[in-house]
Design a protein around this motif. Structure first.
Motif, PDB file in Angstrom:
ATOM      1  N   GLU A  27       0.848  -1.194   0.000  1.00 22.17           N
ATOM      2  CA  GLU A  27       0.000   0.000   0.000  1.00 22.17           C
ATOM      3  C   GLU A  27       0.880   1.240   0.000  1.00 22.17           C
ATOM      4  O   GLU A  27       1.694   1.431   0.902  1.00 22.17           O
ATOM      5  CB  GLU A  27      -0.912   0.012   1.226  1.00 22.17           C
ATOM      6  N   SER A  28       0.720   2.072  -0.995  1.00 25.39           N
ATOM      7  CA  SER A  28       1.513   3.302  -1.113  1.00 25.39           C
ATOM      8  C   SER A  28       0.663   4.488  -0.675  1.00 25.39           C
ATOM      9  O   SER A  28      -0.119   5.030  -1.460  1.00 25.39           O
ATOM     10  CB  SER A  28       2.010   3.478  -2.549  1.00 25.39           C
ATOM     11  N   LEU A  29       0.832   4.887   0.585  1.00 24.15           N
ATOM     12  CA  LEU A  29       0.085   6.023   1.114  1.00 24.15           C
ATOM     13  C   LEU A  29       0.619   7.331   0.561  1.00 24.15           C
ATOM     14  O   LEU A  29      -0.108   8.324   0.503  1.00 24.15           O
ATOM     15  CB  LEU A  29       0.154   6.021   2.645  1.00 24.15           C
ATOM     16  N   LEU A  30       1.871   7.339   0.181  1.00 22.70           N
ATOM     17  CA  LEU A  30       2.479   8.498  -0.477  1.00 22.70           C
ATOM     18  C   LEU A  30       3.246   7.979  -1.694  1.00 22.70           C
ATOM     19  O   LEU A  30       4.435   7.651  -1.603  1.00 22.70           O
ATOM     20  CB  LEU A  30       3.409   9.249   0.485  1.00 22.70           C
ATOM     21  N   VAL A  90      -1.311   0.722  11.297  1.00 23.12           N
ATOM     22  CA  VAL A  90      -0.821   1.861  10.522  1.00 23.12           C
ATOM     23  C   VAL A  90      -0.687   3.060  11.453  1.00 23.12           C
ATOM     24  O   VAL A  90      -1.588   3.355  12.234  1.00 23.12           O
ATOM     25  CB  VAL A  90      -1.771   2.200   9.356  1.00 23.12           C
ATOM     26  N   ARG A  92       0.914   7.261  12.158  1.00 20.21           N
ATOM     27  CA  ARG A  92       1.153   8.549  11.522  1.00 20.21           C
ATOM     28  C   ARG A  92       2.544   8.556  10.897  1.00 20.21           C
ATOM     29  O   ARG A  92       3.493   8.002  11.467  1.00 20.21           O
ATOM     30  CB  ARG A  92       1.044   9.653  12.577  1.00 20.21           C
ATOM     31  N   ASP A  94       3.484   6.944   8.326  1.00 17.08           N
ATOM     32  CA  ASP A  94       3.735   5.793   7.464  1.00 17.08           C
ATOM     33  C   ASP A  94       3.494   6.206   6.017  1.00 17.08           C
ATOM     34  O   ASP A  94       2.516   6.889   5.706  1.00 17.08           O
ATOM     35  CB  ASP A  94       2.789   4.641   7.812  1.00 17.08           C
ATOM     36  N   ARG A  95       4.386   5.779   5.123  1.00 17.52           N
ATOM     37  CA  ARG A  95       4.276   6.175   3.715  1.00 17.52           C
ATOM     38  C   ARG A  95       4.083   4.979   2.775  1.00 17.52           C
ATOM     39  O   ARG A  95       3.270   5.039   1.857  1.00 17.52           O
ATOM     40  CB  ARG A  95       5.533   6.956   3.295  1.00 17.52           C
ATOM     41  N   ILE A  96       4.852   3.902   3.007  1.00 18.33           N
ATOM     42  CA  ILE A  96       4.732   2.700   2.191  1.00 18.33           C
ATOM     43  C   ILE A  96       4.594   1.508   3.132  1.00 18.33           C
ATOM     44  O   ILE A  96       5.382   1.356   4.067  1.00 18.33           O
ATOM     45  CB  ILE A  96       5.965   2.495   1.284  1.00 18.33           C
ATOM     46  N   LEU A  97       3.590   0.665   2.885  1.00 21.06           N
ATOM     47  CA  LEU A  97       3.305  -0.462   3.768  1.00 21.06           C
ATOM     48  C   LEU A  97       3.417  -1.774   3.004  1.00 21.06           C
ATOM     49  O   LEU A  97       2.824  -1.938   1.935  1.00 21.06           O
ATOM     50  CB  LEU A  97       1.899  -0.328   4.351  1.00 21.06           C
ATOM     51  N   ALA A 107       6.728  -1.359   7.678  1.00 18.28           N
ATOM     52  CA  ALA A 107       6.300   0.000   7.346  1.00 18.28           C
ATOM     53  C   ALA A 107       7.491   0.910   7.092  1.00 18.28           C
ATOM     54  O   ALA A 107       8.408   0.979   7.917  1.00 18.28           O
ATOM     55  CB  ALA A 107       5.452   0.574   8.477  1.00 18.28           C
ATOM     56  N   THR A 113       9.601  13.245   4.367  1.00 19.83           N
ATOM     57  CA  THR A 113       9.453  12.615   3.043  1.00 19.83           C
ATOM     58  C   THR A 113      10.635  12.875   2.118  1.00 19.83           C
ATOM     59  O   THR A 113      10.467  13.054   0.910  1.00 19.83           O
ATOM     60  CB  THR A 113       8.135  13.043   2.352  1.00 19.83           C
TER      61      THR A 113
END
Length: 274
Positions: A27-30, A90, A92, A94-97, A107, A113
């Motif tokens: 999962e790519s949150l960013l 998850v 705060r 976290d950028r890539i999971l 994580a 960033t």
């Protein structure tokens, strides 16, 4: 920025916890943290892969996989962190999971960033110039005092920027350069090629000592560094010069000097380091 000891500690823990685990999904949150490929492509390539090993080169982390030549390369930069969690929680920043099939999670988090994740289909396809041009590992058998003396003959830059450049010695950053130069009694402004052989021997010993001592203490934690379990190190409690500008020298009790040297804050003792 996490330096060699901090990245090595993360590597050891993540390797121990994740080898043999299979990636269920990514999962790519960013999404922009993936620097050389779209997040969808990265997810499709990594999903279903089983981790073979977690390695380190300089300040880079490298994750390899079984039955494929994929190379996942991670640079933490200033505030990056790679943390293994026993539950898929998850948090705060976290950028890539990376979710594993057993319900655990790896994580990649990053406050500012500035870090980066790269995915290459094989080692031969790696095109990161800084990665490919890194110098000798300072805790390896190939890093001898003779090797350091030979390397310093090649540069007229001040010895501290020489150590920070990564093209001669890999993994050294601001903290351990200041600490090693203090222990070796070498001014950070000395041209690298001005060091005589006995001075490079002292610097070689000092570099290995400060790195090994930090590893034994869990690394240096100030604001953002956390190990692979999310904890902090203790080496910051033992620093002799880094971050102590204006305070008494631990050896001679005179005030430590600080300056900016090629853009990097530098602390030293003008009496002990000559």
């Amino acid at each position: 920025m996490p330096e060699l000891p901090e990245v090595e500690i993360i590597k050891r823990y993540i390797h121990e916890q994740t080898v043999g685990k299979t990636v269920a999904s990514v999962e790519s949150l960013l999404p922009r943290m993936w620097r050389n490929c779209p997040p969808q492509v990265a997810a499709s390539l990594v999903t279903g892969q089983t981790i073979e090993a977690v390695k380190r080169r300089g300040k880079y982390l490298i994750i390899t996989f079984q039955q494929t030549s994929l190379q996942l390369i991670i640079h933490l930069k200033l505030t990056g962190r790679l943390i293994y969690r026993s539950t898929a929680t998850v948090e705060r920043f976290d950028r890539i999971l990376f979710y594993f099939t057993d319900g655990t999670l790896l994580a990649y988090g990053d406050v500012r960033t500035l870090g980066a994740l790269y995915l290459f289909e094989s080692p031969k396809q790696i095109d990161l110039k800084a990665y490919l041009q890194m110098g000798v590992e300072p805790l390896s058998q190939s890093f001898t005092s003779g090797k350091l003396y030979e390397l310093t003959r090649r540069s007229t830059m001040p010895i501290k920027p020489f150590l920070l450049s990564q093209q001669y010695v890999a993994g050294i950053g601001n903290i351990y350069a200041d600490e090693a130069l203090f222990l070796a009694h070498v001014l950070p402004t000395r041209p690298a090629d001005s060091l005589i052989e006995s001075e490079t021997k002292a610097l070689h010993r000092a570099l290995r000592k400060v790195l090994r001592d930090s590893l034994a203490r869990g690394g240096t934690s100030f604001r953002d560094y956390k190990n692979g379990a999310g904890g902090k190190g203790q080496n910051q409690e033992h620093l002799l010069v880094y971050g102590r500008g204006g305070k008494p020298c631990m050896h001679c009790k005179r005030p430590l000097q600080d300056m900016t040297l090629r853009g990097r804050h530098t602390v030293f003792c003008s009496h002990c380091q000559k």
